[in-house]
Design a protein around this motif. Sequence first.
Motif, PDB file in Angstrom:
ATOM      1  N   SER A 201       3.887  20.174 -31.068  1.00  0.00           N
ATOM      2  CA  SER A 201       3.054  21.223 -31.650  1.00  0.00           C
ATOM      3  C   SER A 201       1.742  20.701 -32.230  1.00  0.00           C
ATOM      4  O   SER A 201       0.907  21.490 -32.663  1.00  0.00           O
ATOM      5  N   ASP A 202       1.556  19.378 -32.234  1.00  0.00           N
ATOM      6  CA  ASP A 202       0.339  18.791 -32.805  1.00  0.00           C
ATOM      7  C   ASP A 202      -0.728  18.661 -31.728  1.00  0.00           C
ATOM      8  O   ASP A 202      -0.723  17.734 -30.930  1.00  0.00           O
ATOM      9  N   SER A 203      -1.664  19.603 -31.707  1.00  0.00           N
ATOM     10  CA  SER A 203      -2.703  19.598 -30.670  1.00  0.00           C
ATOM     11  C   SER A 203      -3.728  18.501 -30.879  1.00  0.00           C
ATOM     12  O   SER A 203      -4.524  18.212 -29.983  1.00  0.00           O
ATOM     13  N   ASN A 204      -3.717  17.838 -32.044  1.00  0.00           N
ATOM     14  CA  ASN A 204      -4.666  16.758 -32.320  1.00  0.00           C
ATOM     15  C   ASN A 204      -4.031  15.377 -32.246  1.00  0.00           C
ATOM     16  O   ASN A 204      -4.637  14.394 -32.643  1.00  0.00           O
ATOM     17  N   SER A 205      -2.798  15.291 -31.740  1.00  0.00           N
ATOM     18  CA  SER A 205      -2.107  14.003 -31.701  1.00  0.00           C
ATOM     19  C   SER A 205      -2.743  13.081 -30.666  1.00  0.00           C
ATOM     20  O   SER A 205      -3.495  13.504 -29.789  1.00  0.00           O
ATOM     21  N   ARG A 206      -2.419  11.814 -30.770  1.00  0.00           N
ATOM     22  CA  ARG A 206      -2.916  10.823 -29.802  1.00  0.00           C
ATOM     23  C   ARG A 206      -2.478  11.180 -28.392  1.00  0.00           C
ATOM     24  O   ARG A 206      -3.189  10.907 -27.415  1.00  0.00           O
ATOM     25  N   CYS A 207      -1.326  11.807 -28.256  1.00  0.00           N
ATOM     26  CA  CYS A 207      -0.825  12.168 -26.926  1.00  0.00           C
ATOM     27  C   CYS A 207      -1.717  13.187 -26.231  1.00  0.00           C
ATOM     28  O   CYS A 207      -1.670  13.325 -25.012  1.00  0.00           O
ATOM     29  N   ARG A 208      -2.515  13.931 -26.995  1.00  0.00           N
ATOM     30  CA  ARG A 208      -3.366  14.959 -26.405  1.00  0.00           C
ATOM     31  C   ARG A 208      -4.814  14.500 -26.216  1.00  0.00           C
ATOM     32  O   ARG A 208      -5.605  15.221 -25.628  1.00  0.00           O
ATOM     33  N   ARG A 209      -5.149  13.305 -26.735  1.00  0.00           N
ATOM     34  CA  ARG A 209      -6.551  12.907 -26.727  1.00  0.00           C
ATOM     35  C   ARG A 209      -6.977  12.145 -25.479  1.00  0.00           C
ATOM     36  O   ARG A 209      -8.163  11.895 -25.281  1.00  0.00           O
ATOM     37  N   GLY A 210      -6.033  11.730 -24.639  1.00  0.00           N
ATOM     38  CA  GLY A 210      -6.388  11.084 -23.382  1.00  0.00           C
ATOM     39  C   GLY A 210      -6.887   9.670 -23.552  1.00  0.00           C
ATOM     40  O   GLY A 210      -6.541   8.967 -24.494  1.00  0.00           O
ATOM     41  N   CYS A 211      -7.737   9.235 -22.617  1.00  0.00           N
ATOM     42  CA  CYS A 211      -8.265   7.872 -22.574  1.00  0.00           C
ATOM     43  C   CYS A 211      -8.922   7.509 -23.902  1.00  0.00           C
ATOM     44  O   CYS A 211      -9.721   8.258 -24.441  1.00  0.00           O
TER      45      CYS A 211
ATOM     46  N   ASN B 143       0.794  -1.232   0.000  1.00  0.00           N
ATOM     47  CA  ASN B 143       0.000   0.000   0.000  1.00  0.00           C
ATOM     48  C   ASN B 143       0.824   1.279   0.000  1.00  0.00           C
ATOM     49  O   ASN B 143       0.263   2.366  -0.016  1.00  0.00           O
ATOM     50  N   GLN B 144       2.137   1.160   0.035  1.00  0.00           N
ATOM     51  CA  GLN B 144       2.978   2.352  -0.043  1.00  0.00           C
ATOM     52  C   GLN B 144       2.823   2.979  -1.436  1.00  0.00           C
ATOM     53  O   GLN B 144       2.759   2.292  -2.441  1.00  0.00           O
ATOM     54  N   TYR B 145       2.737   4.300  -1.490  1.00  0.00           N
ATOM     55  CA  TYR B 145       2.692   4.974  -2.774  1.00  0.00           C
ATOM     56  C   TYR B 145       4.062   4.889  -3.453  1.00  0.00           C
ATOM     57  O   TYR B 145       5.098   5.163  -2.832  1.00  0.00           O
ATOM     58  N   LEU B 146       4.066   4.508  -4.729  1.00  0.00           N
ATOM     59  CA  LEU B 146       5.290   4.444  -5.525  1.00  0.00           C
ATOM     60  C   LEU B 146       5.181   5.509  -6.618  1.00  0.00           C
ATOM     61  O   LEU B 146       4.150   5.640  -7.284  1.00  0.00           O
ATOM     62  N   TYR B 147       6.248   6.261  -6.794  1.00  0.00           N
ATOM     63  CA  TYR B 147       6.275   7.386  -7.736  1.00  0.00           C
ATOM     64  C   TYR B 147       7.233   7.046  -8.876  1.00  0.00           C
ATOM     65  O   TYR B 147       8.407   6.737  -8.648  1.00  0.00           O
ATOM     66  N   VAL B 148       6.731   7.086 -10.103  1.00  0.00           N
ATOM     67  CA  VAL B 148       7.472   6.607 -11.264  1.00  0.00           C
ATOM     68  C   VAL B 148       7.555   7.710 -12.313  1.00  0.00           C
ATOM     69  O   VAL B 148       6.579   8.413 -12.579  1.00  0.00           O
ATOM     70  N   GLN B 149       8.747   7.848 -12.893  1.00  0.00           N
ATOM     71  CA  GLN B 149       8.936   8.773 -14.020  1.00  0.00           C
ATOM     72  C   GLN B 149       9.500   8.011 -15.210  1.00  0.00           C
ATOM     73  O   GLN B 149      10.462   7.267 -15.067  1.00  0.00           O
ATOM     74  N   VAL B 150       8.882   8.182 -16.367  1.00  0.00           N
ATOM     75  CA  VAL B 150       9.390   7.646 -17.624  1.00  0.00           C
ATOM     76  C   VAL B 150       9.955   8.815 -18.412  1.00  0.00           C
ATOM     77  O   VAL B 150       9.260   9.815 -18.635  1.00  0.00           O
ATOM     78  N   ASN B 151      11.206   8.707 -18.839  1.00  0.00           N
ATOM     79  CA  ASN B 151      11.905   9.834 -19.439  1.00  0.00           C
ATOM     80  C   ASN B 151      12.413   9.466 -20.823  1.00  0.00           C
ATOM     81  O   ASN B 151      12.926   8.369 -21.039  1.00  0.00           O
ATOM     82  N   LEU B 152      12.256  10.384 -21.776  1.00  0.00           N
ATOM     83  CA  LEU B 152      12.770  10.206 -23.132  1.00  0.00           C
ATOM     84  C   LEU B 152      14.150  10.846 -23.207  1.00  0.00           C
ATOM     85  O   LEU B 152      14.277  12.063 -23.117  1.00  0.00           O
ATOM     86  N   LYS B 153      15.180  10.026 -23.357  1.00  0.00           N
ATOM     87  CA  LYS B 153      16.554  10.522 -23.344  1.00  0.00           C
ATOM     88  C   LYS B 153      16.876  11.284 -24.623  1.00  0.00           C
ATOM     89  O   LYS B 153      16.363  10.992 -25.685  1.00  0.00           O
ATOM     90  N   GLY B 154      17.751  12.258 -24.471  1.00  0.00           N
ATOM     91  CA  GLY B 154      18.226  13.001 -25.625  1.00  0.00           C
ATOM     92  C   GLY B 154      17.137  13.775 -26.333  1.00  0.00           C
ATOM     93  O   GLY B 154      17.246  14.098 -27.503  1.00  0.00           O
ATOM     94  N   SER B 155      16.052  14.066 -25.633  1.00  0.00           N
ATOM     95  CA  SER B 155      14.900  14.700 -26.265  1.00  0.00           C
ATOM     96  C   SER B 155      15.007  16.212 -26.203  1.00  0.00           C
ATOM     97  O   SER B 155      15.828  16.773 -25.506  1.00  0.00           O
ATOM     98  N   ASP B 156      14.133  16.867 -26.955  1.00  0.00           N
ATOM     99  CA  ASP B 156      14.019  18.315 -26.859  1.00  0.00           C
ATOM    100  C   ASP B 156      12.544  18.677 -26.831  1.00  0.00           C
ATOM    101  O   ASP B 156      11.667  17.808 -26.802  1.00  0.00           O
ATOM    102  N   SER B 157      12.256  19.970 -26.833  1.00  0.00           N
ATOM    103  CA  SER B 157      10.885  20.431 -26.631  1.00  0.00           C
ATOM    104  C   SER B 157       9.960  20.111 -27.796  1.00  0.00           C
ATOM    105  O   SER B 157       8.757  20.351 -27.714  1.00  0.00           O
ATOM    106  N   SER B 158      10.476  19.563 -28.897  1.00  0.00           N
ATOM    107  CA  SER B 158       9.615  19.253 -30.038  1.00  0.00           C
ATOM    108  C   SER B 158       8.885  17.928 -29.889  1.00  0.00           C
ATOM    109  O   SER B 158       7.994  17.619 -30.675  1.00  0.00           O
ATOM    110  N   LEU B 159       9.269  17.128 -28.882  1.00  0.00           N
ATOM    111  CA  LEU B 159       8.646  15.828 -28.672  1.00  0.00           C
ATOM    112  C   LEU B 159       8.007  15.760 -27.297  1.00  0.00           C
ATOM    113  O   LEU B 159       8.535  16.318 -26.332  1.00  0.00           O
ATOM    114  N   VAL B 160       6.879  15.073 -27.202  1.00  0.00           N
ATOM    115  CA  VAL B 160       6.242  14.827 -25.913  1.00  0.00           C
ATOM    116  C   VAL B 160       5.995  13.334 -25.761  1.00  0.00           C
ATOM    117  O   VAL B 160       5.940  12.588 -26.747  1.00  0.00           O
TER     118      VAL B 160
END
Length: 418
Positions: free
Chosen positions: A363-373, A274-291
């Motif tokens: 910059s793609d506001s209609n990408s799958r990354c922005r559409r959620g569930c 039941n302990q809360y676990l905090y996880v981060q997934v990171n894209l290496k070598g990335s810049d602001s053009s990718l999410v």
Amino acid sequence: MMLILSCPPSASPCGGYLSGSGTFSSPNHPNHYHDNAYCVWQLRSVGDQRIFLTFLYLQLENCCSCDYISVYDGPSVGHRYLGKVCNNTLNSFYSTSNYMTVVFRTDGSVVGRGFNAEFISTLPTSSGSVDCSSDSMNIVVKRSYLNSLGYDGHSLYLNDPNCRPKISSYEVIFRVPINGCGNIRKFVNGRVVYANALRAFTSNSGEITRQSHFKVNVGCRMAEDSVAQITYLVSHHDNSSITGTGRFNSSMDFYTSNNFYYKVTEVPYKVTLNQYLYVQVNLKGSDSSLVLYLDTCVTSPSPHDFQSRKYYLVRNGCPVDNTYWAYTSGTQHYARFRFRAFQFLRATESVYIQCKVLICQASDSNSRCRRGCNKRRARDVGSEHDSQTVVLGPIQLKADPEKKEEGNPNPNHEQDKA
């Protein structure tokens, strides 16, 4: 030679003879293809080059024996079988000759939006190759190939001529930063492509030359997925081209709290039930053009099998476990989430986490990354964006030291709302 192809009278024409480089797609794409389709494409490269085939979009019936694509290494289906493409497997293929044959078959039931594929004439691996990661592009050209054209390794240069190669007895090797040396990043159908051009200085002495003009387009199509891994332990608390593929490098780590400041360094990570676990997934070598977007996270008692006893935390962007909470997903080059530790019954104390993340253009506001569930229908199995699979573990339960901890499942005394 040219293939004579036929389809049922009621169906749209399909298949054909294609040369050089280009794209082709299933009948009616991007609309739904028809039942009982049988299409054959014969691809031929320029000169004595080879063919690189990649699928940019794919949505077929969720049945590999029903609707599928077969790829053959030659001018007909009688040549060596390279593989099958079905469901959402966006594979890439290389020919060993200047021919490749692609067959698309469907049955009489469920239909999808089909596929869109790209083919490119590319040098054989005996002449040159390229591969990429999040950090670098590696270009290798054989000196025997250069010598046949009248060039040596010292004359080669990229879009940025200041980037110099390493030259051995057999090869000329450029190892360059993925975002440097004149590399151009493009987004093609939601996928990331890195491109450059390899050129050679010509001799300017005398009145004549026997050197042909040398320019080789270099490109990397970033692969759909890659795998990284981590675990935790739990205790009872109760003119020619060189074309290749590449993978983004991503990592997944535990942090001690929801401010994601202190990274957990112990392996395995020992926690309490039941302990809360905090996880981060990171894209290496990335810049602001990718999410990066958290698509699916599944857990297992084994790092090698995420099918037999899988337990989902989130699936297609939809939370499944009621303790899962995403802090950041789809707006940065990293994603963060938390959940409460548990243990699999009838298994060891170890728990492994595997996450599939999607990589989109910021910059793609209609990408799958922005559409959620996305509670997709069974036949909607297409993917428009690059993805990666990262695995974290093991997590193990540690012995419960004192009963006074009872009633406080969150050691950081947080009042997070899921």
